[in-house]
Design an enzyme around this catalytic site. Structure first.
Site, PDB file in Angstrom:
ATOM      1  N   LYS A  14       1.611  -1.207   0.044  1.00 56.24           N
ATOM      2  CA  LYS A  14      -0.091   0.049   0.410  1.00 56.24           C
ATOM      3  C   LYS A  14       0.518   1.102  -0.361  1.00 56.24           C
ATOM      4  CE  LYS A  14      -2.035  -1.257   3.766  1.00 56.24           C
ATOM      5  NZ  LYS A  14      -1.325  -2.317   4.140  1.00 56.24           N
ATOM      6  N   ARG A  89      -9.632   0.497   8.315  1.00 58.33           N
ATOM      7  CA  ARG A  89      -9.750  -0.969   9.000  1.00 58.33           C
ATOM      8  C   ARG A  89     -10.132  -1.468   9.436  1.00 58.33           C
ATOM      9  NH1 ARG A  89      -3.744   0.258   8.453  1.00 58.33           N
ATOM     10  NH2 ARG A  89      -3.033  -1.125   8.852  1.00 58.33           N
ATOM     11  N   ARG A 128      11.190  -5.357   5.747  1.00 53.46           N
ATOM     12  CA  ARG A 128      11.056  -4.149   5.559  1.00 53.46           C
ATOM     13  C   ARG A 128      12.013  -2.932   6.098  1.00 53.46           C
ATOM     14  NH1 ARG A 128       4.763  -1.756   5.224  1.00 53.46           N
ATOM     15  NH2 ARG A 128       5.413  -2.880   7.625  1.00 53.46           N
ATOM     16  N   ARG A 161      10.956  -0.132  11.460  1.00 58.57           N
ATOM     17  CA  ARG A 161       9.935  -0.143  12.393  1.00 58.57           C
ATOM     18  C   ARG A 161       9.365  -1.521  13.768  1.00 58.57           C
ATOM     19  NH1 ARG A 161       4.505   0.316   8.724  1.00 58.57           N
ATOM     20  NH2 ARG A 161       3.642  -0.880  10.428  1.00 58.57           N
ATOM     21  N   ARG A 172      -0.455  -8.835  13.404  1.00 64.86           N
ATOM     22  CA  ARG A 172      -1.396  -8.497  12.474  1.00 64.86           C
ATOM     23  C   ARG A 172      -1.797  -8.095  11.585  1.00 64.86           C
ATOM     24  NH1 ARG A 172       3.860  -4.365  11.009  1.00 64.86           N
ATOM     25  NH2 ARG A 172       2.439  -3.114  10.001  1.00 64.86           N
TER      26      ARG A 172
END
Ligand code: ADP
Ligand code: ADP
Ligand code: ZN
Length: 215
Positions: A14, A89, A128, A161, A172
């Site tokens: 995204k 969400r 990531r 992160r 998640r």
């Protein structure tokens, strides 16, 4: 005026696609995750509350999210349209936002669902890295910045992160399945949903999105 929602599991791409879509269609990219991280960095009360949930991979409560986004899209810089990345969400958020738009005689243009299988998502998430300043996503193996630890775009620090550890990522995925994936049905019923294959390389995913949004 384009009002677009980007839907998809964590790691679907995204954020990666959002910058390109926003630039091409001249609409504002709004990432609720980026807004919360900014608040955490600045030590605001909202940031302090949001962090409790984000660190565990849980969703921030709906009542902290809806007004925030609805106030944001009313600002001048959204006059030409906006791209929501990470919102809604939950079905509650989606219904709340639809009601808000309706009260303004408005509706969403399109909901783009970026589809990626879970076995592809985990390595994306673990590798990531993101820019602390502008939020641009990188990947240690497949998309590293030109200079290690430095953002190509703004020179900001590229970091991992706190919630991109394997354990939190697995949480998640579960939260996505339980609370966010029902939105696929919700937006199918309202006729807004368009799916794109997010397993392809980023240029091909972008081309698929442009086909749906129009040139
Ligand atoms: P999201 O915002 O949906 O959580 P990101 O855009 O941050 O996803 O992407 C997650 C990770 O996967 C990042 O490391 C990014 O570089 C990488 N990535 C994004 N799109 C692709 C793609 N099409 N193919 C391979 N890796 C990708
Ligand atoms: P990703 O792109 O990897 O899925 P985000 O940056 O969009 O992650 O979101 C990070 C975290 O911020 C989420 O795990 C959640 O705790 C919180 N968050 C972001 N957007 C929302 C939202 N619309 N509702 C509730 N929590 C949210
Ligand atoms: Zn940057």
């Amino acid at each position: 005026m384009n009002k677009v929602v980007l839907l998809g599991p964590p790691g679907a791409g995204k954020g990666t696609q959002a910058t390109r879509i926003a630039a091409k269609y001249n609409i504002l990219h709004i990432s609720t995750g980026d807004i919360f991280r900014k608040n955490i960095k600045e030590g605001t009360p909202l940031g302090t509350k949001a962090k409790e949930y984000m660190d565990k991979g849980l969703l921030v409560p709906d009542e902290l999210v809806c007004d925030l986004v609805e106030d944001r899209v009313m600002k001048e810089d959204c006059a030409n349209g906006y791209l929501l990345d990470g919102f809604p969400r939950t079905v509650f958020q989606a219904e709340h936002f639809d009601k808000f738009l309706k009260e303004h005689g408005d509706e969403l243009t399109m909901v783009l669902d970026i589809e990626v299988a879970e076995d592809i998502l985990l390595p994306r998430m673990i590798g990531r890295r993101v820019c602390r300043n502008c939020g641009k996503p990188y990947h240690v193996i497949t998309m590293p910045p030109a200079k290690e630890g430095v953002c190509d775009v703004c020179g900001g620090e590229v970091y991992q992160r706190a919630d991109d550890t394997e354990e939190t990522v697995m949480n998640r995925f579960k939260v996505y399945k339980d609370q966010t994936s029902p939105l696929i049905e919700y937006y199918t019923v309202s006729g807004k949903l368009k799916a794109v294959d997010g397993a392809k390389d980023p240029d091909d995913v972008f081309a698929g999105i442009c086909e749906l949004l129009g040139e």
